[in-house]
Design a protein around this motif. Sequence first.
Motif, PDB file in Angstrom:
ATOM      1  N   SER A   1      81.131  17.504  56.398  1.00 36.99           N
ATOM      2  CA  SER A   1      79.787  18.195  56.147  1.00 36.99           C
ATOM      3  C   SER A   1      78.868  18.198  57.232  1.00 36.99           C
ATOM      4  O   SER A   1      78.123  19.138  57.405  1.00 36.99           O
ATOM      5  N   TYR A   2      78.497  17.068  57.645  1.00 41.33           N
ATOM      6  CA  TYR A   2      77.439  16.580  58.630  1.00 41.33           C
ATOM      7  C   TYR A   2      77.775  17.318  60.058  1.00 41.33           C
ATOM      8  O   TYR A   2      76.949  17.596  60.563  1.00 41.33           O
ATOM      9  N   LEU A   3      79.176  17.540  60.322  1.00 38.22           N
ATOM     10  CA  LEU A   3      79.455  18.189  61.429  1.00 38.22           C
ATOM     11  C   LEU A   3      78.998  19.522  61.267  1.00 38.22           C
ATOM     12  O   LEU A   3      78.730  20.242  62.219  1.00 38.22           O
ATOM     13  N   LEU A   4      79.448  20.229  60.107  1.00 37.33           N
ATOM     14  CA  LEU A   4      79.288  21.563  59.977  1.00 37.33           C
ATOM     15  C   LEU A   4      77.897  22.042  59.695  1.00 37.33           C
ATOM     16  O   LEU A   4      77.399  23.100  60.093  1.00 37.33           O
ATOM     17  N   PHE A   5      76.960  21.237  59.141  1.00 40.69           N
ATOM     18  CA  PHE A   5      75.698  21.688  58.683  1.00 40.69           C
ATOM     19  C   PHE A   5      74.567  20.617  59.572  1.00 40.69           C
ATOM     20  O   PHE A   5      73.463  20.740  58.982  1.00 40.69           O
ATOM     21  N   ALA A   6      74.974  20.218  60.885  1.00 39.57           N
ATOM     22  CA  ALA A   6      74.040  19.575  61.678  1.00 39.57           C
ATOM     23  C   ALA A   6      72.789  20.660  61.757  1.00 39.57           C
ATOM     24  O   ALA A   6      73.218  21.533  61.987  1.00 39.57           O
TER      25      ALA A   6
ATOM     26  N   GLY B   1      75.434  22.085  64.406  1.00 43.43           N
ATOM     27  CA  GLY B   1      76.209  22.506  63.307  1.00 43.43           C
ATOM     28  C   GLY B   1      76.910  23.913  63.439  1.00 43.43           C
ATOM     29  O   GLY B   1      75.814  24.989  63.466  1.00 43.43           O
ATOM     30  N   PRO B   2      77.995  24.424  63.222  1.00 37.82           N
ATOM     31  CA  PRO B   2      78.490  25.861  63.353  1.00 37.82           C
ATOM     32  C   PRO B   2      77.639  26.523  62.400  1.00 37.82           C
ATOM     33  O   PRO B   2      77.359  27.748  62.517  1.00 37.82           O
TER      34      PRO B   2
ATOM     35  N   LEU C   1      71.140  19.633  55.422  1.00 38.38           N
ATOM     36  CA  LEU C   1      71.451  18.265  54.882  1.00 38.38           C
ATOM     37  C   LEU C   1      70.122  17.392  54.400  1.00 38.38           C
ATOM     38  O   LEU C   1      70.303  16.519  53.816  1.00 38.38           O
TER      39      LEU C   1
ATOM     40  N   THR D   1      75.343  25.960  60.501  1.00 43.71           N
ATOM     41  CA  THR D   1      73.703  26.078  60.669  1.00 43.71           C
ATOM     42  C   THR D   1      73.206  27.276  61.732  1.00 43.71           C
ATOM     43  O   THR D   1      72.435  27.677  61.325  1.00 43.71           O
TER      44      THR D   1
ATOM     45  N   GLU E   1      67.934  23.824  57.356  1.00 40.80           N
ATOM     46  CA  GLU E   1      68.076  22.200  57.270  1.00 40.80           C
ATOM     47  C   GLU E   1      68.693  21.975  55.841  1.00 40.80           C
ATOM     48  O   GLU E   1      68.400  21.261  55.243  1.00 40.80           O
TER      49      GLU E   1
END
Length: 339
Positions: free
Chosen positions: A167-172, A176-177, A193, A179, A191
């Motif tokens: 989740s942190y990788l996808l929504f950075a 994040g892809p 997260l 995002t 933002e």
Amino acid sequence: MTQGAATGNLTEQSQTAGITAQSTRAADPPTGQPPARRKLSWLTRMGHNPWLYVMLIPGIVYFAVFKYAPMYGVTIAFQNYLPFLGFGGSEWVGLEHFERLFSGPDFARLMGNTLILAFLNIVIAFPAPIVVALMLNELRVHLAKRFVQTAIYVPHFLSWAIVAALSYLLFAVDAGPLTVLADRLTGQQFEFLTDPDWFRPIIILQTLWKSTGWGTIIYLAALAGVDRNLYEAAMIDGAGRGRQLWHITLPAIRSTVIVMLILTTGNFLDTGFEQIYLMTNALNRDVAEVFDTYVYFVGITQGAYSYSTAVGLFKGVIGLILIFGANWLAKRFNQTSLF
């Protein structure tokens, strides 16, 4: 005289035979009903199947040692527990910790956050496995069905730490892809997260991704037991897929759905510690903190053992009341119940 005596004897014998026949008929069970079975004592039943009861011993020992024995520890909720004094030496304070919980400024926020997540789980996460199982049941290509089943089962075996990391990788925020895609499509900066408004949607998405596939196993097993002749008879009568689903498939799994709903209701306030803890940060803590994480922060990091135990006991009592209430409602409406 002899003839009269003989006649009297015959009359007495006939009356005796009639009384005996009547008593015999009264003792016999009514026609069409099986004879009453004699109840066996539990020792007799154990003697008939001794090895079945021997196999119960490991499970009984496990629950006695790891489930029931630790329940004595809830007594510290009514004490001012100090580790060096132990259970016996700590001062008893009665309901002081519960009064502190209910009158404190954190109770309303904790209850609100917990109830909202619990309600979302019941409304969104609980029906998801049912819907997916019904969709898979309609697939006629077995290869595609097996591929989809395997693909949706895999996330269940991942830990919440891995799910949070993904989740942190996808929504950075910057890289994040998802995002970046949302920023380009809408022209706004998201933002996910750190924004409190996005915390609960992300939690529900994680729950759906991780738990839906595993939950379908139970409902697919229930669907496998549906008599196929019912569908054939419905097709002969002109019923389409929708009618078959409504009148055959759903009633066939209704008892399974009710039992799973009762079990889910018992865990209504159990929102999951690991998932919430890993997704909580300083910016979303106001909407993220629930009873599970609150018990950890107060009990472990601050050493308030008695107070945190009182919070956990309150949550457990509410869950017990809910599961008994849901079971009572199921019995009240003549549905399948747990007990």
